[in-house]
Scaffold this motif. Sequence first.
Motif, PDB file in Angstrom:
ATOM      1  N   GLY A  20       0.921  -1.098  -0.040  1.00  0.00           N
ATOM      2  CA  GLY A  20       0.089  -0.025  -0.061  1.00  0.00           C
ATOM      3  C   GLY A  20       0.771   1.211   0.010  1.00  0.00           C
ATOM      4  N   SER A  21       1.941   1.434   0.834  1.00  0.00           N
ATOM      5  CA  SER A  21       2.684   2.335   0.876  1.00  0.00           C
ATOM      6  C   SER A  21       3.391   2.672  -0.475  1.00  0.00           C
ATOM      7  CB  SER A  21       3.886   2.063   1.905  1.00  0.00           C
ATOM      8  OG  SER A  21       4.816   3.086   1.910  1.00  0.00           O
ATOM      9  N   ILE A  22       3.928   1.747  -1.072  1.00  0.00           N
ATOM     10  CA  ILE A  22       4.677   1.744  -2.332  1.00  0.00           C
ATOM     11  C   ILE A  22       3.695   2.019  -3.456  1.00  0.00           C
ATOM     12  CG2 ILE A  22       5.719   0.282  -4.464  1.00  0.00           C
ATOM     13  CD1 ILE A  22       6.887  -1.505  -2.140  1.00  0.00           C
ATOM     14  N   ILE A  23       2.608   1.674  -3.566  1.00  0.00           N
ATOM     15  CA  ILE A  23       1.601   2.159  -4.408  1.00  0.00           C
ATOM     16  C   ILE A  23       1.236   3.842  -4.308  1.00  0.00           C
ATOM     17  CG2 ILE A  23      -0.878   1.988  -5.260  1.00  0.00           C
ATOM     18  CD1 ILE A  23      -0.625  -1.149  -4.675  1.00  0.00           C
ATOM     19  N   ALA A  24       0.925   4.130  -3.194  1.00  0.00           N
ATOM     20  CA  ALA A  24       0.347   5.436  -2.715  1.00  0.00           C
ATOM     21  C   ALA A  24       1.651   6.338  -2.991  1.00  0.00           C
ATOM     22  CB  ALA A  24      -0.040   5.786  -1.547  1.00  0.00           C
ATOM     23  N   GLY A  25       2.855   5.901  -2.680  1.00  0.00           N
ATOM     24  CA  GLY A  25       4.120   6.605  -2.667  1.00  0.00           C
ATOM     25  C   GLY A  25       4.699   6.786  -4.013  1.00  0.00           C
ATOM     26  N   LEU A  31       6.692  11.481  -7.884  1.00  0.00           N
ATOM     27  CA  LEU A  31       7.624  10.619  -8.085  1.00  0.00           C
ATOM     28  C   LEU A  31       7.235   9.751  -9.230  1.00  0.00           C
ATOM     29  CD1 LEU A  31      10.327   9.345  -7.266  1.00  0.00           C
ATOM     30  CD2 LEU A  31       9.010   7.844  -5.739  1.00  0.00           C
ATOM     31  N   GLY A  32       5.927   9.402  -9.050  1.00  0.00           N
ATOM     32  CA  GLY A  32       5.513   8.606 -10.244  1.00  0.00           C
ATOM     33  C   GLY A  32       4.633   8.958 -11.177  1.00  0.00           C
ATOM     34  N   GLY A  33       4.529  10.480 -11.144  1.00  0.00           N
ATOM     35  CA  GLY A  33       3.693  11.162 -12.142  1.00  0.00           C
ATOM     36  C   GLY A  33       2.242  11.476 -11.524  1.00  0.00           C
ATOM     37  N   ASN A  34       1.886  11.348 -10.235  1.00  0.00           N
ATOM     38  CA  ASN A  34       0.653  11.597  -9.831  1.00  0.00           C
ATOM     39  C   ASN A  34      -0.615  10.835 -10.548  1.00  0.00           C
ATOM     40  OD1 ASN A  34       1.209  13.195  -7.571  1.00  0.00           O
ATOM     41  ND2 ASN A  34       1.531  14.991  -8.993  1.00  0.00           N
ATOM     42  N   ARG A  35      -0.394   9.604 -10.805  1.00  0.00           N
ATOM     43  CA  ARG A  35      -1.026   8.838 -11.591  1.00  0.00           C
ATOM     44  C   ARG A  35      -2.479   8.472 -11.075  1.00  0.00           C
ATOM     45  NH1 ARG A  35       3.183   4.559 -14.813  1.00  0.00           N
ATOM     46  NH2 ARG A  35       4.476   6.148 -15.268  1.00  0.00           N
ATOM     47  N   GLU A 119      -4.538  18.627   2.373  1.00  0.00           N
ATOM     48  CA  GLU A 119      -3.351  18.966   2.388  1.00  0.00           C
ATOM     49  C   GLU A 119      -2.456  18.650   1.396  1.00  0.00           C
ATOM     50  OE1 GLU A 119      -1.175  20.162   4.770  1.00  0.00           O
ATOM     51  OE2 GLU A 119      -2.627  20.715   6.477  1.00  0.00           O
ATOM     52  N   GLU A 120      -1.520  19.519   1.073  1.00  0.00           N
ATOM     53  CA  GLU A 120      -0.664  19.298   0.102  1.00  0.00           C
ATOM     54  C   GLU A 120       0.430  18.076   0.680  1.00  0.00           C
ATOM     55  OE1 GLU A 120       3.188  21.336  -2.417  1.00  0.00           O
ATOM     56  OE2 GLU A 120       1.996  22.434  -1.053  1.00  0.00           O
ATOM     57  N   GLY A 121       0.440  17.011  -0.140  1.00  0.00           N
ATOM     58  CA  GLY A 121       1.283  16.123   0.320  1.00  0.00           C
ATOM     59  C   GLY A 121       0.526  14.827   1.117  1.00  0.00           C
ATOM     60  N   TYR A 122      -0.779  15.063   0.683  1.00  0.00           N
ATOM     61  CA  TYR A 122      -1.953  14.147   1.248  1.00  0.00           C
ATOM     62  C   TYR A 122      -1.437  12.568   1.094  1.00  0.00           C
ATOM     63  CZ  TYR A 122      -6.511  12.060   2.164  1.00  0.00           C
ATOM     64  OH  TYR A 122      -7.608  11.393   2.465  1.00  0.00           O
ATOM     65  N   ASN A 123      -1.109  12.263  -0.308  1.00  0.00           N
ATOM     66  CA  ASN A 123      -0.961  10.893  -0.571  1.00  0.00           C
ATOM     67  C   ASN A 123       0.683  10.383   0.105  1.00  0.00           C
ATOM     68  OD1 ASN A 123      -3.141  10.608  -2.077  1.00  0.00           O
ATOM     69  ND2 ASN A 123      -2.236  11.237  -3.845  1.00  0.00           N
ATOM     70  N   ARG A 124       1.454  11.429  -0.071  1.00  0.00           N
ATOM     71  CA  ARG A 124       2.753  11.047   0.686  1.00  0.00           C
ATOM     72  C   ARG A 124       2.702  10.724   2.015  1.00  0.00           C
ATOM     73  NH1 ARG A 124       6.289  14.918   2.979  1.00  0.00           N
ATOM     74  NH2 ARG A 124       5.016  16.719   1.955  1.00  0.00           N
ATOM     75  N   PHE A 125       1.752  11.513   2.726  1.00  0.00           N
ATOM     76  CA  PHE A 125       1.567  11.269   4.207  1.00  0.00           C
ATOM     77  C   PHE A 125       0.876   9.919   4.417  1.00  0.00           C
ATOM     78  CE2 PHE A 125      -0.840  11.199   8.366  1.00  0.00           C
ATOM     79  CZ  PHE A 125       0.057  11.799   9.086  1.00  0.00           C
TER      80      PHE A 125
END
Length: 685
Positions: A20-25, A31-35, A119-125
């Motif tokens: 889950g972390s890899i897919i979201a991150g 990093l992965g183009g916000n797909r 928040e900016e960085g929502y998916n990163r969090f």
Amino acid sequence: MQLTLTLPVLCTIPLAPLFGSIIAGFFGTKLGGNRIGNGPCQFVTILGVMIAFVLSCFVLVQVMDGFYFNGTVYRWMELGELNLDIGFLIDPLTATMMCVVTFVSLMVHIYTIGYMQGEEGYNRFFSYISLFTFAMLMLVMSNNLLQLFFGWEAVGVVSYLLIGFYYERQSAVFANMKAFLVNRVGDFGFILGIGLLLASTGSMNYDVIFSQNTALAAQTLPGTSWNLLTVVCICLFIGAMGKSAQFPLHVWLPDSMEGPTPISALIHAATMVTAGIFMVSRMSPLFELSEAALSFILIIGSITALFMGFLGLVQTDIKRVIAYSTLSQLGFMTIALGVSAYPVAIFHLMTHAFFKALLFLGAGSVILGMHHEQDMRKMGGLWKYMPITCLMMLLGSLSLIGTPFFSGFYSKDSIIEAVAASHIPGSGFAYFAVMTSVFVTALYSFRLYFYVFHGKSRWGHADAHAHEHGDHAEQGDDHAHHGLAPGQKPHESPLVVTLPLILLAIPSVIIGFYTITPLLFGTFFGDSIFIDIARHPVMKELEDEFHGPIAMAIHAFTSPVLLLVVLGVLTAAIGYLWAPKLPSVVSQALAPVKKLLDHKYYLDDFNQAIFAKGLLWIGGILWHRGDQKIIDGFIVNGSAFSVGRFAGVIRHLQSGYLYHYAFAMIAGLAVLLAWVLYAYLPFVR
């Protein structure tokens, strides 16, 4: 079809949050183009942690039925006779930690949807907190010191990322660097302990090391008269001092409130800071054979429990009050370890995880309702506007202070009784520390509760913005400060925020009542925790005095512990409800003490002056004299200068005239011929 506990199922538990972390991150960030968007990222990470939680509960049920597992997943490396493996040890201690970690993590994931929305960085969090869950699971499931150290360092790295989530703020960068460096100090001792065990036993597997514990206890550290096992245990505990924030390596935890509130619940209530408690409990077959190490642990825990609690009395940031409470409660757990009451330490670890996560997330709900205000001096009267949050915070506070029949009561009272029954050197000071801390805990807990939810409303004034921006670097806020503007009113948080509070409140109230008997006085932990009853009979004495959870709670009404709790609550009510001017009068009367507490015993100032500036001075000398003068000036530039001078001289030999070269060849041939004659014709000599 019934699920069987196989190696693939066990591997799924840590790997589900990792995937889950890899897919979201990757796919949810730049990093992965916000797909993929926020919805898929939060779904895949929550799903991964939910799978881990469900399977962890299944593991716990199987362990209670007698299932144990100790095996290798794969062999990473062979160095001679040393095998470096990745493997799992599934026993009651592991299963308990797995359920606590995954349940709190699941609640934090759900809570984050509402708290971090927009928040900016929502998916990163989301990627970070899932990665943290993976690292913590690898730590608690390990069957060897190599994997334990991997999880140990991994949670440290991810906590660095989470504390510095708002990396554009200088205060957040300072806080995560501070946490990273302080933990490196503890980890240096930790890796020394691991190295000594490897050198002495030839293995990093728990079962091999534990089988040689008596032999280790009979050895001395080479070249000294020190007992080897004592040195090993103290080195390992120094690692725990860093990770579990024990004095004097506690200074990183309050500053870590710079990160968003959800990580305060995840890292600083239930997981990372309890890693040291878990590690000492796991290594109990070693610690039990060193009374000197136990005494050291007991004294450090007592200092932490007592003096960190005092600091909670002067904090005005709602999250920092709870942070210092965490430090104090970690001291309680460490005290339990020091008196050989390992099951009690794990019991308090479990109950504390629920009610402290509840308090941190409740504080986050207050911050949301107050439009990101954290200063308690600008709150008050919120119970009318945030009734659910108010009730949940009350339940968490009642459990924290040890109210009879609440979960915190059973674990804290057990620690106090264990200390009273102990004869390990330092137990007298420890008893004074825990009894004093009972009063202090009740005082700062209900100081927060009364300050925030009752009394006069102190929000919505015209000076709000000026005050907030002035305190921006100090407050450790989650967002840019805004606060309530004049005319605005607080509001209750959405269901996605309050639901995790309700779910955490349930175990905060009842889990202690239902689990104290099997965890402390039954056979639940089995041989996953080793206690030498003949030398340290504390658990046996507690069992003899225990007559059930109801009788224990009723007996509390006749004990001095409950009296101290009531006095603490009454003192808070007098100072922050009935006579609100009294605290300022007391502060003025005790100005030197107040100044000492405000400066946190000057430990941060000491570290900044001695270590930070001292290392900066040493670094300046090394840079100026070592790097610039020796390396750059002498070695690099000096060698280049020498080659240049040498080349400048010999280039004159390259004249371009043929007769010069012919002369050089004849002269060289003459020299060579003379050397041959001298070497091989004795009569020439």
